[in-house]
Design a protein around this motif. Structure first.
Motif, PDB file in Angstrom:
ATOM      1  N   ARG A 345       0.810  -1.198  -0.003  1.00 37.40           N
ATOM      2  CA  ARG A 345      -0.013   0.024  -0.018  1.00 37.40           C
ATOM      3  C   ARG A 345       0.985   1.307   0.119  1.00 37.40           C
ATOM      4  O   ARG A 345       0.648   2.224  -0.713  1.00 37.40           O
ATOM      5  CB  ARG A 345      -0.628  -0.068   1.058  1.00 37.40           C
ATOM      6  CG  ARG A 345      -1.831   0.930   1.563  1.00 37.40           C
ATOM      7  CD  ARG A 345      -3.107   1.148   0.476  1.00 37.40           C
ATOM      8  NE  ARG A 345      -2.580   1.970  -0.665  1.00 37.40           N
ATOM      9  CZ  ARG A 345      -3.384   1.914  -1.795  1.00 37.40           C
ATOM     10  NH1 ARG A 345      -4.106   0.860  -2.108  1.00 37.40           N
ATOM     11  NH2 ARG A 345      -3.310   2.783  -2.894  1.00 37.40           N
ATOM     12  N   HIS A 346       2.092   1.348   0.855  1.00 35.15           N
ATOM     13  CA  HIS A 346       2.680   2.428   0.954  1.00 35.15           C
ATOM     14  C   HIS A 346       3.608   2.745  -0.493  1.00 35.15           C
ATOM     15  O   HIS A 346       3.658   3.832  -0.904  1.00 35.15           O
ATOM     16  CB  HIS A 346       3.806   2.280   1.975  1.00 35.15           C
ATOM     17  CG  HIS A 346       4.786   3.369   2.104  1.00 35.15           C
ATOM     18  ND1 HIS A 346       4.330   4.574   2.918  1.00 35.15           N
ATOM     19  CD2 HIS A 346       5.958   3.600   1.664  1.00 35.15           C
ATOM     20  CE1 HIS A 346       5.370   5.380   2.800  1.00 35.15           C
ATOM     21  NE2 HIS A 346       6.262   4.996   2.135  1.00 35.15           N
ATOM     22  N   PHE A 347       3.910   1.673  -0.977  1.00 37.41           N
ATOM     23  CA  PHE A 347       4.636   1.597  -2.239  1.00 37.41           C
ATOM     24  C   PHE A 347       3.485   2.284  -3.303  1.00 37.41           C
ATOM     25  O   PHE A 347       3.938   3.151  -4.145  1.00 37.41           O
ATOM     26  CB  PHE A 347       5.190   0.206  -2.830  1.00 37.41           C
ATOM     27  CG  PHE A 347       6.558   0.048  -2.526  1.00 37.41           C
ATOM     28  CD1 PHE A 347       7.177   0.491  -1.207  1.00 37.41           C
ATOM     29  CD2 PHE A 347       7.345  -0.647  -3.238  1.00 37.41           C
ATOM     30  CE1 PHE A 347       8.345   0.186  -0.850  1.00 37.41           C
ATOM     31  CE2 PHE A 347       8.637  -1.075  -2.959  1.00 37.41           C
ATOM     32  CZ  PHE A 347       9.245  -0.521  -1.687  1.00 37.41           C
ATOM     33  N   LEU A 348       2.378   1.735  -3.135  1.00 36.88           N
ATOM     34  CA  LEU A 348       1.253   2.127  -4.295  1.00 36.88           C
ATOM     35  C   LEU A 348       1.030   3.614  -4.207  1.00 36.88           C
ATOM     36  O   LEU A 348       0.614   4.348  -5.120  1.00 36.88           O
ATOM     37  CB  LEU A 348       0.070   1.352  -4.387  1.00 36.88           C
ATOM     38  CG  LEU A 348       0.147  -0.277  -4.987  1.00 36.88           C
ATOM     39  CD1 LEU A 348      -1.034  -0.820  -5.155  1.00 36.88           C
ATOM     40  CD2 LEU A 348       0.480   0.054  -6.478  1.00 36.88           C
ATOM     41  N   ASP A 349       0.959   3.992  -2.951  1.00 38.97           N
ATOM     42  CA  ASP A 349       0.942   5.591  -2.659  1.00 38.97           C
ATOM     43  C   ASP A 349       2.122   6.370  -3.202  1.00 38.97           C
ATOM     44  O   ASP A 349       1.507   7.761  -3.336  1.00 38.97           O
ATOM     45  CB  ASP A 349       0.768   5.644  -1.059  1.00 38.97           C
ATOM     46  CG  ASP A 349      -0.737   5.212  -0.454  1.00 38.97           C
ATOM     47  OD1 ASP A 349      -1.410   5.464  -1.209  1.00 38.97           O
ATOM     48  OD2 ASP A 349      -0.428   5.192   0.580  1.00 38.97           O
ATOM     49  N   ASP A 353       5.098   4.529 -10.928  1.00 33.84           N
ATOM     50  CA  ASP A 353       4.982   3.412 -11.656  1.00 33.84           C
ATOM     51  C   ASP A 353       4.142   2.351 -11.141  1.00 33.84           C
ATOM     52  O   ASP A 353       3.969   1.243 -11.517  1.00 33.84           O
ATOM     53  CB  ASP A 353       6.121   2.736 -12.223  1.00 33.84           C
ATOM     54  CG  ASP A 353       7.075   2.125 -11.087  1.00 33.84           C
ATOM     55  OD1 ASP A 353       6.511   1.927 -10.015  1.00 33.84           O
ATOM     56  OD2 ASP A 353       8.391   1.863 -11.351  1.00 33.84           O
ATOM     57  N   GLY A 354       3.569   2.858  -9.893  1.00 31.19           N
ATOM     58  CA  GLY A 354       2.786   1.944  -9.322  1.00 31.19           C
ATOM     59  C   GLY A 354       1.495   1.135  -9.808  1.00 31.19           C
ATOM     60  O   GLY A 354       0.844   1.865 -10.503  1.00 31.19           O
ATOM     61  N   ASP A 355       1.841  -0.260  -9.941  1.00 32.34           N
ATOM     62  CA  ASP A 355       0.920  -0.964 -10.710  1.00 32.34           C
ATOM     63  C   ASP A 355       0.652  -2.305 -10.009  1.00 32.34           C
ATOM     64  O   ASP A 355       1.556  -2.803  -9.445  1.00 32.34           O
ATOM     65  CB  ASP A 355       2.011  -1.587 -12.038  1.00 32.34           C
ATOM     66  CG  ASP A 355       1.095  -2.618 -12.836  1.00 32.34           C
ATOM     67  OD1 ASP A 355       0.313  -2.213 -13.493  1.00 32.34           O
ATOM     68  OD2 ASP A 355       1.525  -3.973 -12.688  1.00 32.34           O
ATOM     69  N   LEU A 356      -0.565  -2.543  -9.831  1.00 34.02           N
ATOM     70  CA  LEU A 356      -1.146  -3.352  -8.761  1.00 34.02           C
ATOM     71  C   LEU A 356      -0.598  -4.785  -9.103  1.00 34.02           C
ATOM     72  O   LEU A 356      -0.049  -5.523  -8.192  1.00 34.02           O
ATOM     73  CB  LEU A 356      -2.891  -3.498  -9.109  1.00 34.02           C
ATOM     74  CG  LEU A 356      -3.396  -4.408  -7.771  1.00 34.02           C
ATOM     75  CD1 LEU A 356      -3.329  -3.782  -6.695  1.00 34.02           C
ATOM     76  CD2 LEU A 356      -4.776  -4.620  -8.432  1.00 34.02           C
ATOM     77  N   ASN A 359       3.491  -4.530  -8.688  1.00 34.44           N
ATOM     78  CA  ASN A 359       3.789  -4.320  -7.213  1.00 34.44           C
ATOM     79  C   ASN A 359       3.516  -5.302  -6.180  1.00 34.44           C
ATOM     80  O   ASN A 359       4.225  -5.995  -5.252  1.00 34.44           O
ATOM     81  CB  ASN A 359       3.122  -3.040  -6.987  1.00 34.44           C
ATOM     82  CG  ASN A 359       3.637  -2.608  -5.455  1.00 34.44           C
ATOM     83  OD1 ASN A 359       4.762  -2.131  -5.285  1.00 34.44           O
ATOM     84  ND2 ASN A 359       2.550  -2.181  -4.466  1.00 34.44           N
ATOM     85  N   ASN A 360       2.140  -5.778  -6.181  1.00 32.85           N
ATOM     86  CA  ASN A 360       1.734  -6.675  -5.128  1.00 32.85           C
ATOM     87  C   ASN A 360       2.241  -7.729  -5.328  1.00 32.85           C
ATOM     88  O   ASN A 360       2.627  -8.788  -4.510  1.00 32.85           O
ATOM     89  CB  ASN A 360       0.242  -6.394  -5.140  1.00 32.85           C
ATOM     90  CG  ASN A 360      -0.397  -5.278  -4.682  1.00 32.85           C
ATOM     91  OD1 ASN A 360       0.249  -4.166  -4.653  1.00 32.85           O
ATOM     92  ND2 ASN A 360      -1.414  -5.286  -4.125  1.00 32.85           N
TER      93      ASN A 360
END
Ligand SMILES: Cc1cc2nc3c(=O)[nH]c(=O)nc-3n(C[C@H](O)[C@H](O)[C@H](O)COP(=O)(O)OP(=O)(O)OC[C@H]3O[C@@H](n4cnc5c(N)ncnc54)[C@H](O)[C@@H]3O)c2cc1C
Length: 448
Positions: A345-349, A353-356, A359-360
């Motif tokens: 969640r912190h990375f996506l915030d 380039d945040g990509d579900l 990233n997850n």
């Protein structure tokens, strides 16, 4: 005069855009539309909102300021625009994320008689189509990537001639939100298709040949930095693959492999939508929620230099080097025993380039709940990782000014030097050797 709508989503470009080529061929005029979806907009964080705003502004400029941008629920906004211009169809690049597919079904229904036509996807090979001889999906990366490499890729398409419609359908609200977002974001790379092409050409000319060796060195900063552009489809991976495959030299194979990871994770997410926020392979581990330590991790104040450098790069640039993503994720999950979604969640915030999917599943790879077959035993030692992958200490000194006075490798081990802490750098928040033992003990308990 026939009109079609090209609804842009993760495809903010004009070159090699199959849906746009199809729209241009199907109608006399094309209305370019982007909908700022409140659900995605509110979950993006300042950095990615600013990056999206920058990419949209460039796309708008490249079609003479004719992009219609609206803020609201796509199942209301898309039919409203398509209805107002009496479009026969709405063309899109196909989606394969759980939310994107659900949204598209709702929009298609709301459009009624107007057809929603998907062409292509944001991937070189359509997720869900790489299967083994028995017709089943691959569960691990290496056989997937072998089969993926065998799929023929179409050559990239040129930008089509498009007659972009002039309308008064822009709602103003979306642009106000974009302007606000642009003010709040970090320093961003140059946005837009031409900037992406420039960056890509420089990478191919200077760094692709040595990519296999240099890609792991955060201080050298010699990866392609294509991820922000790929995130919103400012470039398509097919364009990159097409060029990479004509390149001689060992960098080619490694670069293809990295792109294959992106495609693999999209495939895994498509087949296991619940793995977006739940363990792909559940582990009945005991987790902790040490709020003060998590906060130290978020702020880059853990006392482990390479970790803090990474977390500060993330805050300042909205980007972090891949090796350091792994090291910082390992500290949170293995040393602090925190369940991976907190870190994801912190990375996506913060990531531009945040990509579900990437990233997850990248987080699950590190945490040991994902696609990797024997992962839990891998507990990164943040000190030896730093010494090995940032041997000059340059990366640490660039991001952690409290350690700038320690030359060379010394920056990785301030505890060994009398003046190590004289500029306020914190001592390590945990004993790594002890927490490694604890992590492995918890794993053993969970397996029993
Ligand atoms: C915990 C964790 C979280 C991550 N979160 C994201 C994310 O939100 N978005 C994202 O795009 N990548 C993510 N990655 C993957 C990787 O770190 C980035 O893609 C890479 O650092 C981007 O920099 P680059 O474009 O210079 O990469 P390069 O080394 O130049 O690689 C080229 C491209 O290959 C793809 N790629 C490379 N490595 C990976 C990988 N391990 N997994 C998936 N694709 C990869 C990316 O599209 C990248 O742009 C994550 C990795 C980890 C370990």
């Amino acid at each position: 005069m026939s009109t079609t709508v090209l609804w842009f989503r993760r495809d903010l470009r004009l070159r090699d855009h199959p849906a746009l080529s199809s729209a241009a061929g199907a109608a006399d005029e094309v209305v370019g539309l982007f909908v700022l979806d409140p659900l995605l907009w509110s979950s993006a964080g300042d950095a990615r909102r600013a990056w999206l705003a920058a990419c949209l502004s460039e796309l708008d400029a490249s079609i003479g300021g004719r992009l219609v941008i609206r803020y609201g629920d796509p199942s209301r906004e898309v039919p409203a625009v398509a209805g107002a211009v009496e479009a026969e169809e709405v063309q899109v690049t196909g989606e394969c994320t759980p939310y994107g597919m659900r949204r598209d079904r709702q929009v298609a229904e709301a459009l009624g008689q107007i057809r929603l036509v998907p062409t292509g996807t944001p991937y070189a090979v359509e997720p869900g189509t790489v299967v083994n001889r028995a017709g089943e999906p691959y569960r691990v990366f290496t056989p997937f990537s072998r089969a993926w490499r065998e799929v023929p890729i179409e050559p990239p398409l040129p930008a089509p001639d498009v007659s972009w419609a002039v309308t008064d359908l822009d709602d103003g609200e979306a642009r106000a939100r974009m302007a606000e977002a642009a003010e709040r974001g970090p320093d961003l790379p140059a946005a837009g298709e031409d900037a992406a092409v420039d960056r890509w050409r420089a990478f191919v000319a200077e760094d692709l040949a040595d990519y296999a060796d240099a890609r792991d060195l955060p201080g050298a900063d010699r990866t392609s930095r294509m991820s922000p552009y790929l995130r919103f489809g400012v470039v398509h991976p097919r364009q990159l693959l097409h060029q990479v495959r004509s390149h001689r030299g060992q960098g080619r194979h490694s670069y293809e492999t990295e792109l294959a990871w992106r495609e693999f994770y999209a495939d895994v997410l498509l087949r296991h939508p619940a793995s977006a926020w739940q363990d792909l392979r559940p582990l009945a581990l005991d987790y902790d929620e040490p709020e003060a330590l998590i906060e130290a991790w978020r702020r880059g104040r853990t006392g482990f230099p390479i970790v803090d450098a990474g977390m500060r790069q993330l805050a300042a640039e909205g980007w972090m080097h891949n090796r350091v993503r792994m090291i910082t994720a390992s500290l949170l999950t293995k040393d602090l025993h925190v369940w991976w979604p907190t870190g994801a969640r912190h990375f996506l915030d913060h990531l531009v380039d945040g990509d579900l999917a990437s990233n997850n599943h990248g987080w699950q790879w590190v945490a040991g709940t994902g696609t990797d077959a024997a992962p839990y035993f891998r507990v990164f030692n943040p000190v030896t990782q730093g010494l090995r992958f940032d041997p000059s200490g340059d990366y640490v000194r660039r991001w952690v000014p409290e350690l700038a006075h320690l030359a060379g490798k010394r920056a990785h081990e301030p505890w060994k030097h009398e003046d190590g802490y004289q500029h306020g750098y914190p001592e390590p928040i945990v004993d790594h050797a002890e927490e490694r033992r604890e992590a492995l003990a918890r794993y053993d308990r969970a397996r029993r």
